[in-house]
Design an enzyme around this catalytic site. Sequence first.
Site, PDB file in Angstrom:
ATOM      1  N   TYR A  22       0.789  -1.229   0.000  1.00  0.00           N
ATOM      2  CA  TYR A  22       0.000   0.000   0.000  1.00  0.00           C
ATOM      3  C   TYR A  22       0.824   1.283   0.000  1.00  0.00           C
ATOM      4  CZ  TYR A  22      -3.693  -3.294   1.087  1.00  0.00           C
ATOM      5  OH  TYR A  22      -4.568  -4.349   1.038  1.00  0.00           O
ATOM      6  N   ARG A 104      -3.742 -10.762  -6.305  1.00  0.00           N
ATOM      7  CA  ARG A 104      -3.662 -11.113  -4.886  1.00  0.00           C
ATOM      8  C   ARG A 104      -4.492 -12.365  -4.606  1.00  0.00           C
ATOM      9  NH1 ARG A 104      -4.439  -6.083  -1.293  1.00  0.00           N
ATOM     10  NH2 ARG A 104      -3.544  -7.531   0.206  1.00  0.00           N
TER      11      ARG A 104
END
Length: 139
Positions: A22, A104
């Site tokens: 992130y 992911r």
Amino acid sequence: MKIQIINGPNINLLGKREPSIYGSQSFEDYLVELKTKYPQVTFEYFQSNVEGEMINKIHEVGFESDGIILNAGAYTHTSIALQDAIRAITSPVIEVHISNVHTREEFRHKSMISCACKGVICGFGLNSYRLAIEALLLK
């Protein structure tokens, strides 16, 4: 133009949470950059870790905002209630994700809200928000 940004669970930890995924910048710091880059846009920002609060905010602004940028976090993959809230309003909603959810875990590949959104942007880090703004400016 008035754009509402709504961030969901754990986005308050940007800059601290899994920086390899992130990044190391907080959303608040990034928002300052967006306000500088787009002075013609009035940005409102809301973050909550609570699904019902996010729904309430969508209801509150969804008939007056020129657009909503929504990062629903993990609720993306589970919340029919958020989908219903998006369908109930007139403001266009763009779903954004910082990471590329399709690279992911398998459970992140399915969004319960995409079908109610104008579009989806993912995988460009915090620039996913900028791309969503550009899309709303073109409408």
